[in-house]
Motif scaffolding. Structure first.
Motif, PDB file in Angstrom:
ATOM      1  N   VAL A 382       0.863  -1.184   0.000  1.00  0.00           N
ATOM      2  CA  VAL A 382       0.000   0.000   0.000  1.00  0.00           C
ATOM      3  C   VAL A 382       0.894   1.225   0.000  1.00  0.00           C
ATOM      4  N   ALA A 383       0.352   2.352  -0.503  1.00  0.00           N
ATOM      5  CA  ALA A 383       1.177   3.541  -0.657  1.00  0.00           C
ATOM      6  C   ALA A 383       1.498   4.204   0.669  1.00  0.00           C
ATOM      7  N   GLU A 384       0.545   4.223   1.595  1.00  0.00           N
ATOM      8  CA  GLU A 384       0.745   4.876   2.876  1.00  0.00           C
ATOM      9  C   GLU A 384      -0.166   4.238   3.913  1.00  0.00           C
ATOM     10  N   GLU A 385       0.165   4.439   5.185  1.00  0.00           N
ATOM     11  CA  GLU A 385      -0.606   3.790   6.246  1.00  0.00           C
ATOM     12  C   GLU A 385      -2.059   4.242   6.258  1.00  0.00           C
ATOM     13  N   ALA A 386      -2.305   5.492   5.836  1.00  0.00           N
ATOM     14  CA  ALA A 386      -3.679   5.996   5.810  1.00  0.00           C
ATOM     15  C   ALA A 386      -4.553   5.186   4.857  1.00  0.00           C
ATOM     16  N   ALA A 387      -3.919   4.562   3.853  1.00  0.00           N
ATOM     17  CA  ALA A 387      -4.675   3.763   2.891  1.00  0.00           C
ATOM     18  C   ALA A 387      -4.931   2.347   3.382  1.00  0.00           C
ATOM     19  N   CYS A 388      -4.406   2.007   4.549  1.00  0.00           N
ATOM     20  CA  CYS A 388      -4.535   0.645   5.072  1.00  0.00           C
ATOM     21  C   CYS A 388      -5.968   0.339   5.517  1.00  0.00           C
ATOM     22  N   ARG A 389      -6.561   1.218   6.331  1.00  0.00           N
ATOM     23  CA  ARG A 389      -7.937   1.073   6.830  1.00  0.00           C
ATOM     24  C   ARG A 389      -8.188  -0.355   7.316  1.00  0.00           C
ATOM     25  N   PRO A 390      -7.481  -0.783   8.350  1.00  0.00           N
ATOM     26  CA  PRO A 390      -7.390  -2.203   8.727  1.00  0.00           C
ATOM     27  C   PRO A 390      -8.704  -2.900   9.059  1.00  0.00           C
ATOM     28  N   GLU A 391      -9.661  -2.185   9.631  1.00  0.00           N
ATOM     29  CA  GLU A 391     -10.888  -2.867  10.066  1.00  0.00           C
ATOM     30  C   GLU A 391     -11.985  -2.885   9.008  1.00  0.00           C
ATOM     31  N   GLU A 392     -11.752  -2.260   7.874  1.00  0.00           N
ATOM     32  CA  GLU A 392     -12.756  -2.276   6.811  1.00  0.00           C
ATOM     33  C   GLU A 392     -12.718  -3.611   6.072  1.00  0.00           C
ATOM     34  N   SER A 393     -13.828  -3.916   5.403  1.00  0.00           N
ATOM     35  CA  SER A 393     -13.846  -5.101   4.543  1.00  0.00           C
ATOM     36  C   SER A 393     -13.066  -4.805   3.270  1.00  0.00           C
ATOM     37  N   LEU A 394     -12.832  -5.834   2.488  1.00  0.00           N
ATOM     38  CA  LEU A 394     -11.976  -5.703   1.308  1.00  0.00           C
ATOM     39  C   LEU A 394     -12.738  -6.116   0.055  1.00  0.00           C
ATOM     40  N   PRO A 395     -12.967  -5.196  -0.897  1.00  0.00           N
ATOM     41  CA  PRO A 395     -13.599  -5.593  -2.155  1.00  0.00           C
ATOM     42  C   PRO A 395     -12.610  -6.317  -3.060  1.00  0.00           C
ATOM     43  N   GLY A 396     -13.139  -7.100  -3.991  1.00  0.00           N
ATOM     44  CA  GLY A 396     -12.278  -7.867  -4.881  1.00  0.00           C
ATOM     45  C   GLY A 396     -11.344  -7.006  -5.698  1.00  0.00           C
ATOM     46  N   SER A 397     -11.803  -5.814  -6.106  1.00  0.00           N
ATOM     47  CA  SER A 397     -10.960  -4.944  -6.931  1.00  0.00           C
ATOM     48  C   SER A 397      -9.709  -4.501  -6.163  1.00  0.00           C
ATOM     49  N   ASP A 398      -9.860  -4.212  -4.869  1.00  0.00           N
ATOM     50  CA  ASP A 398      -8.696  -3.820  -4.070  1.00  0.00           C
ATOM     51  C   ASP A 398      -7.769  -5.010  -3.828  1.00  0.00           C
ATOM     52  N   ALA A 399      -8.365  -6.183  -3.628  1.00  0.00           N
ATOM     53  CA  ALA A 399      -7.543  -7.387  -3.443  1.00  0.00           C
ATOM     54  C   ALA A 399      -6.729  -7.674  -4.694  1.00  0.00           C
ATOM     55  N   LEU A 400      -7.313  -7.354  -5.840  1.00  0.00           N
ATOM     56  CA  LEU A 400      -6.623  -7.587  -7.106  1.00  0.00           C
ATOM     57  C   LEU A 400      -5.319  -6.806  -7.155  1.00  0.00           C
ATOM     58  N   GLU A 401      -5.377  -5.528  -6.815  1.00  0.00           N
ATOM     59  CA  GLU A 401      -4.174  -4.700  -6.839  1.00  0.00           C
ATOM     60  C   GLU A 401      -3.168  -5.168  -5.782  1.00  0.00           C
ATOM     61  N   LEU A 402      -3.657  -5.559  -4.628  1.00  0.00           N
ATOM     62  CA  LEU A 402      -2.780  -6.059  -3.572  1.00  0.00           C
ATOM     63  C   LEU A 402      -2.028  -7.307  -4.025  1.00  0.00           C
ATOM     64  N   LEU A 403      -2.739  -8.204  -4.677  1.00  0.00           N
ATOM     65  CA  LEU A 403      -2.106  -9.447  -5.114  1.00  0.00           C
ATOM     66  C   LEU A 403      -1.233  -9.233  -6.346  1.00  0.00           C
ATOM     67  N   ARG A 404      -1.538  -8.212  -7.139  1.00  0.00           N
ATOM     68  CA  ARG A 404      -0.630  -7.885  -8.253  1.00  0.00           C
ATOM     69  C   ARG A 404       0.734  -7.487  -7.713  1.00  0.00           C
ATOM     70  N   ARG A 405       0.723  -6.624  -6.711  1.00  0.00           N
ATOM     71  CA  ARG A 405       2.003  -6.187  -6.122  1.00  0.00           C
ATOM     72  C   ARG A 405       2.716  -7.360  -5.443  1.00  0.00           C
ATOM     73  N   THR A 406       1.943  -8.276  -4.874  1.00  0.00           N
ATOM     74  CA  THR A 406       2.532  -9.467  -4.248  1.00  0.00           C
ATOM     75  C   THR A 406       3.210 -10.333  -5.294  1.00  0.00           C
ATOM     76  N   ALA A 407       2.500 -10.571  -6.411  1.00  0.00           N
ATOM     77  CA  ALA A 407       3.053 -11.404  -7.478  1.00  0.00           C
ATOM     78  C   ALA A 407       4.316 -10.777  -8.064  1.00  0.00           C
ATOM     79  N   GLU A 408       4.322  -9.459  -8.220  1.00  0.00           N
ATOM     80  CA  GLU A 408       5.497  -8.776  -8.752  1.00  0.00           C
ATOM     81  C   GLU A 408       6.685  -8.937  -7.802  1.00  0.00           C
ATOM     82  N   ARG A 409       6.406  -8.789  -6.518  1.00  0.00           N
ATOM     83  CA  ARG A 409       7.503  -8.900  -5.546  1.00  0.00           C
ATOM     84  C   ARG A 409       8.075 -10.315  -5.532  1.00  0.00           C
TER      85      ARG A 409
END
Length: 412
Positions: A382-409
Protein backbone atom coordinates in the motif's frame (compact mmCIF):
# COMPACT_ATOMS: atom_id res chain seq x y z
CA UNK A 1 -57.17 55.11 -18.14
CA UNK A 2 -53.75 54.22 -19.59
CA UNK A 3 -52.12 56.64 -21.97
CA UNK A 4 -52.41 55.75 -25.66
CA UNK A 5 -49.49 53.80 -27.06
CA UNK A 6 -47.67 55.50 -29.91
CA UNK A 7 -47.72 53.87 -33.30
CA UNK A 8 -44.96 51.27 -33.64
CA UNK A 9 -44.83 49.45 -36.93
CA UNK A 10 -43.24 45.99 -36.70
CA UNK A 11 -39.53 46.19 -37.66
CA UNK A 12 -38.62 44.07 -40.71
CA UNK A 13 -36.56 41.67 -38.59
CA UNK A 14 -39.57 40.92 -36.39
CA UNK A 15 -42.18 40.36 -39.09
CA UNK A 16 -41.24 36.68 -39.72
CA UNK A 17 -42.14 36.04 -36.05
CA UNK A 18 -45.50 37.81 -36.22
CA UNK A 19 -47.63 35.52 -38.38
CA UNK A 20 -51.38 35.70 -38.56
CA UNK A 21 -52.52 34.66 -35.05
CA UNK A 22 -54.42 31.57 -36.19
CA UNK A 23 -51.46 30.11 -38.14
CA UNK A 24 -51.01 26.48 -37.16
CA UNK A 25 -54.00 26.36 -34.80
CA UNK A 26 -55.77 23.06 -35.31
CA UNK A 27 -59.00 23.90 -33.51
CA UNK A 28 -61.61 26.23 -35.04
CA UNK A 29 -62.73 29.57 -33.55
CA UNK A 30 -66.02 31.37 -34.07
CA UNK A 31 -66.48 33.66 -37.12
CA UNK A 32 -66.98 36.63 -34.79
CA UNK A 33 -63.69 35.92 -33.02
CA UNK A 34 -62.03 35.40 -36.40
CA UNK A 35 -63.18 38.84 -37.55
CA UNK A 36 -61.94 40.54 -34.40
CA UNK A 37 -58.55 38.76 -34.55
CA UNK A 38 -58.21 39.87 -38.17
CA UNK A 39 -59.05 43.45 -37.22
CA UNK A 40 -56.51 43.41 -34.42
CA UNK A 41 -53.81 41.90 -36.59
CA UNK A 42 -54.32 44.55 -39.28
CA UNK A 43 -54.02 47.22 -36.59
CA UNK A 44 -50.82 45.62 -35.31
CA UNK A 45 -49.22 45.63 -38.74
CA UNK A 46 -50.26 49.23 -39.25
CA UNK A 47 -48.44 50.13 -36.07
CA UNK A 48 -51.58 50.85 -34.01
CA UNK A 49 -50.57 48.74 -31.01
CA UNK A 50 -53.11 50.48 -28.81
CA UNK A 51 -55.99 49.24 -30.96
CA UNK A 52 -54.47 45.75 -31.34
CA UNK A 53 -54.02 45.46 -27.59
CA UNK A 54 -57.55 46.66 -26.91
CA UNK A 55 -59.06 44.05 -29.26
CA UNK A 56 -56.93 41.30 -27.72
CA UNK A 57 -58.01 42.33 -24.22
CA UNK A 58 -61.69 42.29 -25.22
CA UNK A 59 -61.35 38.77 -26.63
CA UNK A 60 -59.45 37.56 -23.58
CA UNK A 61 -62.16 38.92 -21.29
CA UNK A 62 -64.79 36.64 -22.84
CA UNK A 63 -66.05 33.42 -21.28
CA UNK A 64 -64.01 31.22 -23.63
CA UNK A 65 -61.11 33.28 -24.96
CA UNK A 66 -59.85 31.89 -28.30
CA UNK A 67 -56.12 31.03 -28.35
CA UNK A 68 -55.38 33.58 -31.12
CA UNK A 69 -56.38 36.35 -28.70
CA UNK A 70 -53.43 35.41 -26.46
CA UNK A 71 -51.17 35.31 -29.51
CA UNK A 72 -52.31 38.77 -30.61
CA UNK A 73 -51.76 40.14 -27.11
CA UNK A 74 -48.29 38.52 -26.98
CA UNK A 75 -47.43 40.07 -30.35
CA UNK A 76 -48.19 43.48 -28.87
CA UNK A 77 -46.04 42.58 -25.83
CA UNK A 78 -43.19 41.55 -28.09
CA UNK A 79 -43.22 44.81 -30.06
CA UNK A 80 -43.35 46.83 -26.84
CA UNK A 81 -40.41 44.94 -25.32
CA UNK A 82 -42.52 43.20 -22.67
CA UNK A 83 -40.81 39.89 -23.35
CA UNK A 84 -41.49 38.17 -20.02
CA UNK A 85 -45.20 39.05 -20.31
CA UNK A 86 -45.35 37.52 -23.78
CA UNK A 87 -43.70 34.31 -22.61
CA UNK A 88 -45.93 34.00 -19.55
CA UNK A 89 -49.03 34.64 -21.67
CA UNK A 90 -48.20 31.96 -24.22
CA UNK A 91 -46.87 29.16 -21.99
CA UNK A 92 -50.33 27.70 -21.23
CA UNK A 93 -51.33 28.09 -24.90
CA UNK A 94 -48.42 26.04 -26.28
CA UNK A 95 -48.82 23.50 -23.48
CA UNK A 96 -52.28 22.76 -24.88
CA UNK A 97 -51.38 23.32 -28.57
CA UNK A 98 -47.69 22.33 -28.99
CA UNK A 99 -47.79 22.57 -32.81
CA UNK A 100 -49.43 26.00 -32.84
CA UNK A 101 -46.97 27.77 -35.15
CA UNK A 102 -48.01 31.36 -34.44
CA UNK A 103 -47.85 30.88 -30.66
CA UNK A 104 -44.49 29.11 -30.72
CA UNK A 105 -42.92 31.68 -33.04
CA UNK A 106 -43.95 34.60 -30.84
CA UNK A 107 -42.97 32.71 -27.68
CA UNK A 108 -39.59 31.79 -29.15
CA UNK A 109 -38.85 35.33 -30.27
CA UNK A 110 -39.91 36.85 -26.95
CA UNK A 111 -37.79 34.33 -25.02
CA UNK A 112 -34.84 35.00 -27.32
CA UNK A 113 -35.17 38.76 -26.96
CA UNK A 114 -35.45 38.33 -23.20
CA UNK A 115 -32.24 36.31 -23.05
CA UNK A 116 -33.74 32.87 -22.36
CA UNK A 117 -32.12 31.08 -25.27
CA UNK A 118 -32.99 27.61 -24.00
CA UNK A 119 -36.70 28.44 -23.87
CA UNK A 120 -36.46 30.06 -27.29
CA UNK A 121 -34.78 26.98 -28.74
CA UNK A 122 -37.51 24.75 -27.32
CA UNK A 123 -40.26 26.91 -28.81
CA UNK A 124 -38.65 27.12 -32.22
CA UNK A 125 -37.86 23.42 -32.17
CA UNK A 126 -41.47 22.49 -31.54
CA UNK A 127 -42.47 23.90 -34.96
CA UNK A 128 -39.17 23.79 -36.87
CA UNK A 129 -40.63 21.25 -39.30
CA UNK A 130 -43.59 23.56 -39.98
CA UNK A 131 -42.00 27.01 -40.08
CA UNK A 132 -38.77 27.86 -41.96
CA UNK A 133 -38.16 30.82 -39.63
CA UNK A 134 -38.07 28.52 -36.62
CA UNK A 135 -35.71 26.10 -38.35
CA UNK A 136 -33.28 28.89 -39.24
CA UNK A 137 -33.29 30.36 -35.73
CA UNK A 138 -32.69 26.96 -34.16
CA UNK A 139 -29.66 26.38 -36.36
CA UNK A 140 -28.25 29.79 -35.45
CA UNK A 141 -28.95 29.45 -31.74
CA UNK A 142 -27.68 25.86 -31.36
CA UNK A 143 -24.01 26.64 -30.49
CA UNK A 144 -24.96 29.19 -27.82
CA UNK A 145 -27.72 27.00 -26.39
CA UNK A 146 -25.28 24.10 -26.12
CA UNK A 147 -22.87 26.29 -24.14
CA UNK A 148 -25.66 27.53 -21.87
CA UNK A 149 -26.87 23.99 -21.13
CA UNK A 150 -23.35 22.70 -20.48
CA UNK A 151 -22.73 25.55 -18.03
CA UNK A 152 -26.12 24.95 -16.41
CA UNK A 153 -25.30 21.26 -15.90
CA UNK A 154 -21.89 22.05 -14.40
CA UNK A 155 -23.45 24.56 -12.04
CA UNK A 156 -26.11 22.05 -10.98
CA UNK A 157 -23.44 19.42 -10.30
CA UNK A 158 -21.35 21.92 -8.32
CA UNK A 159 -24.38 22.73 -6.18
CA UNK A 160 -25.31 19.08 -5.71
CA UNK A 161 -28.60 19.53 -7.58
CA UNK A 162 -28.40 16.22 -9.40
CA UNK A 163 -32.04 16.17 -10.51
CA UNK A 164 -31.51 19.46 -12.35
CA UNK A 165 -28.26 18.15 -13.83
CA UNK A 166 -29.98 14.95 -15.00
CA UNK A 167 -32.84 16.88 -16.64
CA UNK A 168 -30.35 19.20 -18.34
CA UNK A 169 -28.33 16.27 -19.66
CA UNK A 170 -31.48 14.62 -20.98
CA UNK A 171 -32.30 17.82 -22.87
CA UNK A 172 -28.79 18.01 -24.32
CA UNK A 173 -28.98 14.40 -25.50
CA UNK A 174 -32.38 15.03 -27.09
CA UNK A 175 -31.34 18.24 -28.82
CA UNK A 176 -27.62 17.80 -29.51
CA UNK A 177 -26.85 14.07 -29.38
CA UNK A 178 -23.65 14.37 -31.46
CA UNK A 179 -22.22 17.53 -29.90
CA UNK A 180 -18.86 17.41 -28.14
CA UNK A 181 -20.39 19.46 -25.34
CA UNK A 182 -23.02 16.77 -24.78
CA UNK A 183 -20.33 14.11 -24.44
CA UNK A 184 -18.47 16.32 -21.99
CA UNK A 185 -21.64 16.92 -20.00
CA UNK A 186 -22.42 13.20 -19.92
CA UNK A 187 -18.96 12.55 -18.53
CA UNK A 188 -19.31 15.33 -15.93
CA UNK A 189 -22.62 13.90 -14.76
CA UNK A 190 -21.25 10.35 -14.64
CA UNK A 191 -18.25 11.46 -12.56
CA UNK A 192 -20.52 13.32 -10.15
CA UNK A 193 -22.60 10.17 -9.66
CA UNK A 194 -19.59 7.87 -9.42
CA UNK A 195 -20.90 5.99 -12.45
CA UNK A 196 -17.67 4.79 -14.05
CA UNK A 197 -19.45 2.63 -16.63
CA UNK A 198 -21.27 5.65 -18.07
CA UNK A 199 -18.10 7.71 -17.84
CA UNK A 200 -16.29 5.09 -19.90
CA UNK A 201 -18.99 5.19 -22.59
CA UNK A 202 -18.50 8.95 -22.92
CA UNK A 203 -14.71 8.82 -22.79
CA UNK A 204 -14.53 6.10 -25.44
CA UNK A 205 -16.38 8.34 -27.89
CA UNK A 206 -14.38 11.41 -26.87
CA UNK A 207 -11.14 9.52 -27.44
CA UNK A 208 -12.37 8.31 -30.82
CA UNK A 209 -12.98 11.90 -31.85
CA UNK A 210 -9.63 13.13 -30.53
CA UNK A 211 -7.16 10.28 -31.11
CA UNK A 212 -4.12 12.53 -30.51
CA UNK A 213 -5.25 13.66 -27.07
CA UNK A 214 -2.90 11.77 -24.75
CA UNK A 215 -4.58 12.84 -21.52
CA UNK A 216 -7.90 11.56 -22.80
CA UNK A 217 -6.27 8.29 -23.88
CA UNK A 218 -4.79 7.83 -20.40
CA UNK A 219 -8.17 8.53 -18.82
CA UNK A 220 -9.69 5.92 -21.09
CA UNK A 221 -7.02 3.38 -20.19
CA UNK A 222 -7.66 3.92 -16.49
CA UNK A 223 -11.40 3.41 -16.96
CA UNK A 224 -10.91 0.37 -19.17
CA UNK A 225 -8.81 -1.17 -16.42
CA UNK A 226 -11.44 -0.43 -13.80
CA UNK A 227 -14.70 -1.30 -15.56
CA UNK A 228 -14.01 -2.01 -19.22
CA UNK A 229 -11.64 -3.99 -21.40
CA UNK A 230 -8.16 -4.48 -19.87
CA UNK A 231 -6.87 -5.48 -23.31
CA UNK A 232 -7.59 -1.97 -24.61
CA UNK A 233 -5.85 -0.46 -21.60
CA UNK A 234 -2.89 -2.76 -22.20
CA UNK A 235 -2.59 -1.54 -25.81
CA UNK A 236 -2.72 2.11 -24.74
CA UNK A 237 -0.17 1.76 -21.94
CA UNK A 238 2.12 -0.38 -24.11
CA UNK A 239 2.15 2.35 -26.76
CA UNK A 240 2.98 5.04 -24.21
CA UNK A 241 5.58 2.86 -22.48
CA UNK A 242 7.32 2.23 -25.82
CA UNK A 243 7.48 5.99 -26.33
CA UNK A 244 8.68 6.62 -22.75
CA UNK A 245 10.66 3.55 -21.63
CA UNK A 246 12.13 5.28 -18.55
CA UNK A 247 8.84 6.44 -17.03
CA UNK A 248 8.32 4.37 -13.83
CA UNK A 249 4.67 5.43 -13.45
CA UNK A 250 3.88 4.23 -16.95
CA UNK A 251 5.73 1.01 -16.29
CA UNK A 252 3.57 0.40 -13.22
CA UNK A 253 0.38 1.10 -15.15
CA UNK A 254 1.50 -1.23 -17.91
CA UNK A 255 2.16 -3.93 -15.33
CA UNK A 256 -1.32 -3.46 -13.88
CA UNK A 257 -2.86 -3.66 -17.35
CA UNK A 258 -1.00 -6.88 -18.12
CA UNK A 259 -2.06 -8.36 -14.80
CA UNK A 260 -5.73 -7.48 -15.28
CA UNK A 261 -5.69 -8.79 -18.82
CA UNK A 262 -4.42 -12.12 -17.50
CA UNK A 263 -7.26 -12.10 -14.97
CA UNK A 264 -9.75 -12.00 -17.85
CA UNK A 265 -8.31 -15.33 -19.03
CA UNK A 266 -9.06 -17.06 -15.73
CA UNK A 267 -12.16 -19.19 -15.06
CA UNK A 268 -15.43 -17.29 -14.75
CA UNK A 269 -15.84 -18.21 -11.10
CA UNK A 270 -12.53 -16.51 -10.31
CA UNK A 271 -13.57 -13.38 -12.18
CA UNK A 272 -16.80 -13.38 -10.20
CA UNK A 273 -14.77 -13.30 -6.99
CA UNK A 274 -12.82 -10.32 -8.34
CA UNK A 275 -16.13 -8.48 -8.79
CA UNK A 276 -17.25 -9.22 -5.21
CA UNK A 277 -17.79 -6.03 -3.16
CA UNK A 278 -16.93 -7.72 0.15
CA UNK A 279 -14.55 -10.67 0.20
CA UNK A 280 -14.83 -13.69 2.45
CA UNK A 281 -11.87 -15.67 3.74
CA UNK A 282 -12.55 -18.37 1.17
CA UNK A 283 -12.55 -15.76 -1.60
CA UNK A 284 -9.09 -14.54 -0.64
CA UNK A 285 -7.83 -18.13 -0.79
CA UNK A 286 -9.21 -18.42 -4.34
CA UNK A 287 -7.56 -15.18 -5.46
CA UNK A 288 -4.26 -16.00 -3.80
CA UNK A 289 -4.24 -19.39 -5.51
CA UNK A 290 -5.06 -18.11 -8.99
CA UNK A 291 -3.33 -14.73 -9.05
CA UNK A 292 0.03 -15.61 -7.48
CA UNK A 293 1.60 -18.35 -9.66
CA UNK A 294 4.17 -19.43 -7.07
CA UNK A 295 1.37 -20.27 -4.66
CA UNK A 296 -0.43 -22.39 -7.21
CA UNK A 297 2.71 -24.26 -8.27
CA UNK A 298 4.14 -24.90 -4.78
CA UNK A 299 4.02 -28.33 -3.21
CA UNK A 300 2.08 -28.26 0.03
CA UNK A 301 3.35 -29.74 3.25
CA UNK A 302 1.56 -32.21 5.50
CA UNK A 303 -2.21 -32.11 4.96
CA UNK A 304 -4.12 -30.04 7.49
CA UNK A 305 -7.80 -30.72 7.97
CA UNK A 306 -10.45 -27.97 7.97
CA UNK A 307 -13.79 -29.69 8.45
CA UNK A 308 -15.90 -26.76 7.26
CA UNK A 309 -14.53 -26.64 3.70
CA UNK A 310 -15.51 -30.14 2.58
CA UNK A 311 -18.69 -28.96 0.86
CA UNK A 312 -17.37 -25.55 -0.16
CA UNK A 313 -16.89 -25.09 -3.94
CA UNK A 314 -13.60 -23.33 -3.12
CA UNK A 315 -12.22 -26.28 -1.17
CA UNK A 316 -9.33 -27.10 -3.57
CA UNK A 317 -7.91 -23.59 -3.44
CA UNK A 318 -8.51 -23.27 0.29
CA UNK A 319 -6.79 -26.61 0.96
CA UNK A 320 -3.70 -25.51 -0.97
CA UNK A 321 -3.50 -22.23 0.92
CA UNK A 322 -4.03 -23.90 4.28
CA UNK A 323 -1.50 -26.66 3.63
CA UNK A 324 1.09 -24.04 2.64
CA UNK A 325 0.35 -22.40 6.01
CA UNK A 326 -0.50 -19.09 4.30
CA UNK A 327 -3.85 -18.71 6.08
CA UNK A 328 -4.46 -19.94 9.61
CA UNK A 329 -7.16 -22.32 10.79
CA UNK A 330 -8.69 -22.81 14.22
CA UNK A 331 -6.42 -25.56 15.55
CA UNK A 332 -8.86 -26.55 18.27
CA UNK A 333 -12.02 -26.85 16.16
CA UNK A 334 -10.23 -27.51 12.86
CA UNK A 335 -12.28 -24.86 11.12
CA UNK A 336 -11.27 -22.36 8.44
CA UNK A 337 -14.45 -20.22 8.47
CA UNK A 338 -14.53 -19.72 4.68
CA UNK A 339 -17.68 -17.56 4.72
CA UNK A 340 -16.47 -15.06 7.28
CA UNK A 341 -16.09 -11.52 5.91
CA UNK A 342 -12.44 -10.59 5.58
CA UNK A 343 -10.93 -7.38 6.98
CA UNK A 344 -8.15 -5.50 5.26
CA UNK A 345 -5.86 -6.20 8.21
CA UNK A 346 -6.40 -9.95 7.81
CA UNK A 347 -5.78 -9.75 4.06
CA UNK A 348 -2.54 -7.79 4.52
CA UNK A 349 -1.39 -10.24 7.19
CA UNK A 350 -1.97 -13.14 4.77
CA UNK A 351 -0.06 -11.42 1.99
CA UNK A 352 2.84 -10.53 4.28
CA UNK A 353 2.87 -14.14 5.49
CA UNK A 354 3.00 -15.26 1.86
CA UNK A 355 5.96 -12.99 1.09
CA UNK A 356 7.78 -14.25 4.18
CA UNK A 357 7.03 -17.85 3.18
CA UNK A 358 8.87 -17.33 -0.10
CA UNK A 359 11.63 -15.27 1.55
CA UNK A 360 10.69 -12.12 -0.40
CA UNK A 361 12.32 -9.80 2.12
CA UNK A 362 9.27 -8.87 4.22
CA UNK A 363 8.92 -9.81 7.86
CA UNK A 364 5.91 -11.86 9.02
CA UNK A 365 3.13 -9.59 10.20
CA UNK A 366 2.29 -9.39 13.89
CA UNK A 367 -1.33 -9.62 14.87
CA UNK A 368 -1.94 -5.98 15.85
CA UNK A 369 -3.19 -3.61 13.15
CA UNK A 370 -0.53 -0.87 13.20
CA UNK A 371 2.52 -3.11 12.55
CA UNK A 372 0.63 -4.85 9.74
CA UNK A 373 0.01 -1.51 8.05
CA UNK A 374 3.61 -0.39 8.60
CA UNK A 375 4.93 -3.63 7.12
CA UNK A 376 2.54 -3.34 4.18
CA UNK A 377 3.88 0.13 3.38
CA UNK A 378 7.48 -1.04 3.75
CA UNK A 379 6.81 -3.91 1.36
CA UNK A 380 5.14 -1.65 -1.21
CA UNK A 381 1.74 -3.28 -0.84
CA UNK A 382 0.00 0.00 0.00
CA UNK A 383 1.18 3.54 -0.66
CA UNK A 384 0.75 4.88 2.88
CA UNK A 385 -0.61 3.79 6.25
CA UNK A 386 -3.68 6.00 5.81
CA UNK A 387 -4.67 3.76 2.89
CA UNK A 388 -4.53 0.64 5.07
CA UNK A 389 -7.94 1.07 6.83
CA UNK A 390 -7.39 -2.20 8.73
CA UNK A 391 -10.89 -2.87 10.07
CA UNK A 392 -12.76 -2.28 6.81
CA UNK A 393 -13.85 -5.10 4.54
CA UNK A 394 -11.98 -5.70 1.31
CA UNK A 395 -13.60 -5.59 -2.16
CA UNK A 396 -12.28 -7.87 -4.88
CA UNK A 397 -10.96 -4.94 -6.93
CA UNK A 398 -8.70 -3.82 -4.07
CA UNK A 399 -7.54 -7.39 -3.44
CA UNK A 400 -6.62 -7.59 -7.11
CA UNK A 401 -4.17 -4.70 -6.84
CA UNK A 402 -2.78 -6.06 -3.57
CA UNK A 403 -2.11 -9.45 -5.11
CA UNK A 404 -0.63 -7.88 -8.25
CA UNK A 405 2.00 -6.19 -6.12
CA UNK A 406 2.53 -9.47 -4.25
CA UNK A 407 3.05 -11.40 -7.48
CA UNK A 408 5.50 -8.78 -8.75
CA UNK A 409 7.50 -8.90 -5.55
CA UNK A 410 7.68 -12.67 -5.89
CA UNK A 411 8.87 -12.26 -9.48
CA UNK A 412 5.87 -14.00 -11.00
Amino acid sequence: MPAPVERVEPPPEERPFLPYPTTGLRTPISPQAQDRVQEGFYALNAGDLDAAGRIAAELLAGEEPPPPAAVLAAQVDLLLGRYADAVERLEPVVAEHPLYVAAQLVLGRAAERGGDLVRAYAAYGAVAALAPEALVRNAELAPRVTEVLAARLQDAVDRGRMEVAEATLARMIAWFPEADATLGAARTFAVARGDRDSELVAVREMARRAPEDRELAEDRAELELAVGDPGVALDIYQRFADENPNDPELADRLSAAKFLWRVTQLPDRVQQVVATPELQRGDLAVLLYWLVPRVRSSRAGAPRIASDILDDPRRSEIAQIVNLDLMPIDQTLHRFYPDRVLTRREALAVVLRTLAHYDAGCRPAPESAAPVCSAAVACGLVAEEAACRPEESLPGSDALELLRRTAERLGS
